[in-house]
Structure formats: C-alpha cells, structure tokens
Design a protein around this motif. Structure first.
Motif, PDB file in Angstrom:
ATOM      1  N   ARG A  55       0.851  -1.180   0.000  1.00 59.74           N
ATOM      2  CA  ARG A  55       0.000   0.000   0.000  1.00 59.74           C
ATOM      3  C   ARG A  55       0.889   1.233   0.000  1.00 59.74           C
ATOM      4  O   ARG A  55       2.013   1.216   0.478  1.00 59.74           O
ATOM      5  N   GLY A  56       0.378   2.323  -0.557  1.00 58.86           N
ATOM      6  CA  GLY A  56       1.138   3.559  -0.547  1.00 58.86           C
ATOM      7  C   GLY A  56       1.821   3.852  -1.860  1.00 58.86           C
ATOM      8  O   GLY A  56       1.396   3.430  -2.930  1.00 58.86           O
ATOM      9  N   SER A  57       2.925   4.567  -1.782  1.00 59.49           N
ATOM     10  CA  SER A  57       3.628   5.054  -2.951  1.00 59.49           C
ATOM     11  C   SER A  57       4.737   4.082  -3.351  1.00 59.49           C
ATOM     12  O   SER A  57       4.907   3.014  -2.763  1.00 59.49           O
ATOM     13  N   ILE A  58       5.518   4.485  -4.347  1.00 61.96           N
ATOM     14  CA  ILE A  58       6.663   3.711  -4.825  1.00 61.96           C
ATOM     15  C   ILE A  58       7.895   4.595  -4.740  1.00 61.96           C
ATOM     16  O   ILE A  58       7.870   5.755  -5.163  1.00 61.96           O
ATOM     17  N   LEU A  59       8.966   4.064  -4.189  1.00 61.56           N
ATOM     18  CA  LEU A  59      10.240   4.773  -4.146  1.00 61.56           C
ATOM     19  C   LEU A  59      11.170   4.182  -5.194  1.00 61.56           C
ATOM     20  O   LEU A  59      11.184   2.971  -5.425  1.00 61.56           O
ATOM     21  N   GLY A  60      11.971   5.052  -5.827  1.00 59.47           N
ATOM     22  CA  GLY A  60      12.828   4.592  -6.908  1.00 59.47           C
ATOM     23  C   GLY A  60      14.188   5.238  -6.885  1.00 59.47           C
ATOM     24  O   GLY A  60      14.626   5.819  -5.885  1.00 59.47           O
ATOM     25  N   ASP A  61      14.880   5.171  -8.010  1.00 57.27           N
ATOM     26  CA  ASP A  61      16.254   5.653  -8.101  1.00 57.27           C
ATOM     27  C   ASP A  61      16.360   7.156  -7.875  1.00 57.27           C
ATOM     28  O   ASP A  61      17.369   7.640  -7.350  1.00 57.27           O
ATOM     29  N   ASP A  67      -9.263  18.120   6.218  1.00 49.32           N
ATOM     30  CA  ASP A  67      -8.310  17.017   6.264  1.00 49.32           C
ATOM     31  C   ASP A  67      -8.232  16.379   4.877  1.00 49.32           C
ATOM     32  O   ASP A  67      -9.126  15.646   4.458  1.00 49.32           O
ATOM     33  N   ALA A  68      -7.140  16.677   4.185  1.00 51.87           N
ATOM     34  CA  ALA A  68      -6.931  16.164   2.832  1.00 51.87           C
ATOM     35  C   ALA A  68      -5.832  15.107   2.821  1.00 51.87           C
ATOM     36  O   ALA A  68      -5.127  14.945   1.821  1.00 51.87           O
ATOM     37  N   ALA A  69      -5.703  14.369   3.932  1.00 49.86           N
ATOM     38  CA  ALA A  69      -4.651  13.358   4.037  1.00 49.86           C
ATOM     39  C   ALA A  69      -4.746  12.312   2.941  1.00 49.86           C
ATOM     40  O   ALA A  69      -3.743  11.741   2.514  1.00 49.86           O
ATOM     41  N   HIS A  70      -5.981  12.040   2.461  1.00 48.36           N
ATOM     42  CA  HIS A  70      -6.194  11.064   1.391  1.00 48.36           C
ATOM     43  C   HIS A  70      -6.202  11.706   0.006  1.00 48.36           C
ATOM     44  O   HIS A  70      -6.291  10.976  -0.984  1.00 48.36           O
ATOM     45  N   LYS A  75       0.266   6.586   2.163  1.00 46.50           N
ATOM     46  CA  LYS A  75      -0.409   7.622   1.389  1.00 46.50           C
ATOM     47  C   LYS A  75       0.063   7.661  -0.060  1.00 46.50           C
ATOM     48  O   LYS A  75       0.976   6.956  -0.466  1.00 46.50           O
ATOM     49  N   ASN A  76      -0.546   8.556  -0.837  1.00 41.34           N
ATOM     50  CA  ASN A  76      -0.309   8.588  -2.285  1.00 41.34           C
ATOM     51  C   ASN A  76       1.084   9.067  -2.654  1.00 41.34           C
ATOM     52  O   ASN A  76       1.589   8.732  -3.721  1.00 41.34           O
ATOM     53  N   ILE A  77       1.699   9.912  -1.837  1.00 39.07           N
ATOM     54  CA  ILE A  77       3.141  10.163  -1.899  1.00 39.07           C
ATOM     55  C   ILE A  77       3.655  10.084  -0.472  1.00 39.07           C
ATOM     56  O   ILE A  77       2.895  10.241   0.487  1.00 39.07           O
ATOM     57  N   THR A  78       4.946   9.822  -0.323  1.00 34.30           N
ATOM     58  CA  THR A  78       5.498   9.651   1.013  1.00 34.30           C
ATOM     59  C   THR A  78       6.779  10.451   1.182  1.00 34.30           C
ATOM     60  O   THR A  78       7.466  10.775   0.206  1.00 34.30           O
ATOM     61  N   THR A  79       7.094  10.774   2.435  1.00 35.04           N
ATOM     62  CA  THR A  79       8.360  11.407   2.801  1.00 35.04           C
ATOM     63  C   THR A  79       9.087  10.461   3.756  1.00 35.04           C
ATOM     64  O   THR A  79       9.217  10.726   4.939  1.00 35.04           O
ATOM     65  N   LEU A  80       9.500   9.333   3.213  1.00 35.17           N
ATOM     66  CA  LEU A  80      10.239   8.311   3.962  1.00 35.17           C
ATOM     67  C   LEU A  80       9.452   7.780   5.145  1.00 35.17           C
ATOM     68  O   LEU A  80       9.994   7.576   6.236  1.00 35.17           O
ATOM     69  N   GLY A  81       8.172   7.558   4.953  1.00 31.91           N
ATOM     70  CA  GLY A  81       7.377   6.876   5.964  1.00 31.91           C
ATOM     71  C   GLY A  81       6.520   7.754   6.827  1.00 31.91           C
ATOM     72  O   GLY A  81       5.415   7.370   7.207  1.00 31.91           O
ATOM     73  N   GLU A  82       6.987   8.925   7.189  1.00 34.11           N
ATOM     74  CA  GLU A  82       6.217   9.870   7.993  1.00 34.11           C
ATOM     75  C   GLU A  82       6.414  11.274   7.442  1.00 34.11           C
ATOM     76  O   GLU A  82       7.459  11.587   6.880  1.00 34.11           O
ATOM     77  N   VAL A  98     -15.563  15.947 -10.120  1.00 32.25           N
ATOM     78  CA  VAL A  98     -14.649  15.446  -9.091  1.00 32.25           C
ATOM     79  C   VAL A  98     -13.530  14.656  -9.756  1.00 32.25           C
ATOM     80  O   VAL A  98     -13.788  13.729 -10.523  1.00 32.25           O
ATOM     81  N   ASP A  99     -12.292  15.033  -9.468  1.00 27.75           N
ATOM     82  CA  ASP A  99     -11.130  14.268  -9.906  1.00 27.75           C
ATOM     83  C   ASP A  99     -10.652  13.451  -8.708  1.00 27.75           C
ATOM     84  O   ASP A  99     -10.075  13.995  -7.771  1.00 27.75           O
ATOM     85  N   HIS A 100     -10.932  12.157  -8.715  1.00 28.73           N
ATOM     86  CA  HIS A 100     -10.722  11.280  -7.573  1.00 28.73           C
ATOM     87  C   HIS A 100      -9.297  10.724  -7.603  1.00 28.73           C
ATOM     88  O   HIS A 100      -8.911  10.071  -8.576  1.00 28.73           O
ATOM     89  N   PRO A 101      -8.491  10.916  -6.545  1.00 31.78           N
ATOM     90  CA  PRO A 101      -7.126  10.380  -6.539  1.00 31.78           C
ATOM     91  C   PRO A 101      -7.031   8.932  -6.076  1.00 31.78           C
ATOM     92  O   PRO A 101      -5.949   8.354  -6.109  1.00 31.78           O
ATOM     93  N   TYR A 102      -8.134   8.355  -5.597  1.00 35.76           N
ATOM     94  CA  TYR A 102      -8.208   6.937  -5.233  1.00 35.76           C
ATOM     95  C   TYR A 102      -7.127   6.520  -4.242  1.00 35.76           C
ATOM     96  O   TYR A 102      -6.407   5.546  -4.458  1.00 35.76           O
ATOM     97  N   HIS A 103      -7.037   7.261  -3.152  1.00 38.09           N
ATOM     98  CA  HIS A 103      -6.259   6.716  -2.034  1.00 38.09           C
ATOM     99  C   HIS A 103      -6.895   5.413  -1.568  1.00 38.09           C
ATOM    100  O   HIS A 103      -6.196   4.441  -1.251  1.00 38.09           O
TER     101      HIS A 103
END
Length: 423
Positions: A19-25, A166-169, A195-202, A317-322
């Motif tokens: 679940r969540g985002s993807i981290l890459g190079d 609260d726009a956390a999603h 979440k849909n993007i992450t900052t190293l977990g928190e 509505v543009d749904h980001p689907y969290h």
C-alpha cells in the motif's frame, strides 16, 4: 536508454509496497546528493523547495512541512483557540487522528453523519448541528473523493466557522478543477508510507490561509511559544544585547510576554524526508494515473458481480483513489463472511474506518450507537476497501478480481445466495 525523471521505476520487488507510494532511483539519488553535500539535515534548502513546490501545486500562500499529518492537525486545532464549552462539528468516518486531539480541549464534538456513497460528511446535515457555541467544522475527503466544499464553506461564512479540511487522502484530487486541501481555512496532508506520496514513511503538510495564523504555526512548529509580545527594553548583567554566538535569546532583551497561548513542538520535517517529498510530488501525476487505471479496471469488473456496488464519481470530481471503496448488498452478501473468506484465500481486503463516535474514548463523552446511522450501516454491514496502490501490477489486479468473483460465486454453486445468506 536514459530514464525520464517522471517515470516511476521501483528499485526491486521488495520496494513495491502493498500500500502507498513507490520509491525509486530518483529518491535514492536526491538523498545521496544531500548527504554528500554536507548541508544541514534539518531546516535547510530541501524543506524550502518542497514547501515552495507544494504551494505552487495547490495555489496557496502558506504551506508548512511537518513531521506527520497528525502534527499538522494538532497545529491547526491549536490555532482555533478553542475553549471549554465550545463545540466542533466533525465527521465520524475517518482515521482517529482527525478528531482525537479535540479530546484535549474540553469541547463538545457533534458528529455529523456521512453521505452514503462518498462517506464524506453530509453537508446537508451540518446546519442542524450548528449552535451559538459552534466554532469549527473538521471534515475529511474520504478515500480522496471530494466532499461538498462549496456548501461547507458557504455555511462557514454564514455562521462564522473555521473549516479544517483534512486532505490526508486527497493529494492529487480536485473539485471543479480546484485542488483539494485548498478550500478550507486550514488544509491537512499526510505523507505516511500508506499515502499517495510519502516522505520516507512519515511527514505532513499544513496549509494555512491567514498570514497571522501561518506565522503562529511556523513559530509553534519551530519550538517557539505561541504568545503575544509587547516591545520592552531589558538589561541583563549590565548588558543590553546578547553577545555574539548566544543561542536563542529570542526577544528576551526587547519584549515582554503579554499573553501565552501555547508552547511549541519540534515539528520540523528532516531534510532527507523533504528531499524525497519534493521528488515524490514531481512523480504524483504518474502515480495518480496508475491508481485511476486500477480504479477503472475494478469498476468494470465489479459491475458484473451481483450484490456489489461501486458509487459513480461526479464529473466535476477528480478522484485520486487513495482508497477504492465498494459496497455489498447485505441482503445478498454477508460482508464479514466475504472479508474472512478473502483473507483465508490470501487476498486480504481492508475496512476503513471504524465509526469514531463508537470508540471507547468518545463513548465516554456520551456518544452512542444510532447517532450516525449511515456511517454505522456502511461500516458494519456494507463497506469494503479494495487495494488500489500503484505498486499493484495488472496481473495482481486481475487475480484479485478473479478471487473476489470465485469467493462469491462458490456460494451460488452450492445452491445458496452468496456467502451463507439463505435464499
């Protein structure tokens, strides 16, 4: 072939989270760049870049990065200047952190039931809960789908209320073309690993409309007190100013404290996290495109399964689907049996979130079952959340839908309605 910077390329199967985002190079590269530069690891240039990019993304004046979405919520609620006896209207269908800090203020929380399809706070019911003591509305865009912000903000203007959005999603989502999180007096974002993007977990972001509130929030985040000062000259040990190198004298020589409103916290987002957040924000269009592609696939497949319903999303509505949320017909499908059967088959579905007014701490404040019947019915009998993160590939998505169909149809072949409901 050189990879385009916006491409989402995982480092390996172990970096494709469930679940969540993807981290890459690109995220690895920016962390290495930061560490080799010798730059400060707290409160440096990457925090400034991330906040500037976020302000541009939302079209807002103030965006403050913090250690978590919960930290952003706590700062926003502090800035409401609530007093015992005040009232706050809140949604029951959200993560507990959205309203949990209100337990510290001695205020009365009036939970407003939700819309049956969106699970967002029902804006048509807010007005009946407003009293002369109401100070604020705390709401969430459930799963990322936009709440009725024009109506909510119109009520806020009419009754002089503050809206905590609260726009956390909801990063990447919009309503009438306007980004979610930019409507309310305060906007809250989370960059947790789910979440849909992450900052190293928190990590999180606080969006503030008012200049004075933004200054107060900045002081609180940076471990200063939230206070009202008046100019005043002071001499200490026969000196009228601090010597060179003195740390944190603040206004000790030049001001008196007229009123103290609260103490600060160290809510500063670390530089490696801010750098990753900056890269992830650039990846957001690609990450969101994958979530929406999965949502289209799920919607098409679920349309052919008896007893399952996917609410249509309005055109504006543009749904980001969290979260991808569907509902079962409880006359045909035993929802709990479905969840248990899918789990036993190794295809776990999720269920978010338990109605907050029925949590022990809120029951201790007098809240009871029946207070929010729509939220209760949906959660206890009808709701399912289907994984919709960009790390899911086409084969995994198809297998998940196949398993869902098999789990339900197997009961039909035994001559019974799905999952144990007798015909």
């Amino acid at each position: 072939m050189e990879r385009a910077p916006s491409a989402v390329v995982p480092l390996g199967s172990h970096t494709r989270p469930t679940r969540g985002s993807i981290l890459g190079d690109d995220e690895l590269a920016v962390i290495e760049e930061l560490l080799r530069s010798g730059s400060p690891l707290s409160g440096g240039v990457w925090r400034e870049r991330f906040e500037e990019a976020f302000r541009a993304h939302l079209g807002v004046a103030h965006a403050l990065s913090v250690t978590s979405g919960t930290t952003a919520l706590r700062l926003a609620l502090h800035l409401l200047d609530l007093r015992p006896g005040d009232e706050v209207i809140a949604t029951p269908q959200t993560y507990l952190a959205t309203v949990q800090p209100l337990l510290d203020y001695g205020v009365r929380v009036r939970f407003c039931d939700v819309e049956p399809d969106s699970l967002n706070i029902d804006a048509s019911r807010i007005e009946e809960l407003i009293t002369e003591r109401t100070r604020a509305v705390v709401m969430v865009h459930y799963g990322g789908r936009a709440a009725d912000m024009p109506r909510i903000m119109a009520l806020a203007d009419q009754y002089g209320l503050t809206v905590v959005e609260d726009a956390a999603h909801a990063i990447g989502g919009s309503l009438h073309g306007r980004p979610l999180g930019s409507f309310g007096h305060f906007g809250i974002f989370s960059f947790h690993s789910s979440k849909n993007i992450t900052t190293l977990g928190e990590g999180g972001m606080l969006v503030v409309r008012d200049d004075e509130a933004a200054a107060r929030a900045t002081a609180l985040r940076d471990n200063s007190v939230d206070a009202v000062y008046v100019p005043s000259r002071h001499t200490f040990a026969s000196t009228r100013r601090p010597p060179a190198g003195a740390m944190f004298p603040a206004g000790s020589y030049t001001a008196d404290c007229l009123m103290l409103r609260g103490t600060g916290i160290n809510g500063t987002l670390a530089e490696p996290a801010a750098a990753v957040g900056f890269v992830q924000l650039g990846r957001l269009p690609a990450l969101q495109a994958r979530r929406r592609e999965l949502a289209r696939h799920y919607t098409e497949r679920l349309a052919d399964i008896p007893g399952l319903y996917v609410p249509p999303v309005p055109e504006d509505v543009d749904h980001p689907y969290h979260l991808f949320t569907a509902f079962v017909d409880p006359e045909l499908i035993d929802r709990d049996a479905l969840l248990n059967a899918m789990d036993a088959a190794g295809a776990q579905l999720s269920l978010r979130y338990f109605p907050l007014h029925l949590m022990p701490e809120w029951r201790a404040h007098g809240h009871r079952e029946g207070e929010c019947p729509v939220a209760e019915r949906r959660w206890f009998r009808e709701m399912i959340n289907i994984p919709c993160q960009p790390g899911i590939d086409d084969d995994q998505a198809a297998q998940l839908m196949d398993q869902l169909e098999r789990t339900i149809s197997r009961s039909w072949r035994r001559g019974r309605t799905p999952l144990g409901r007798t015909a």
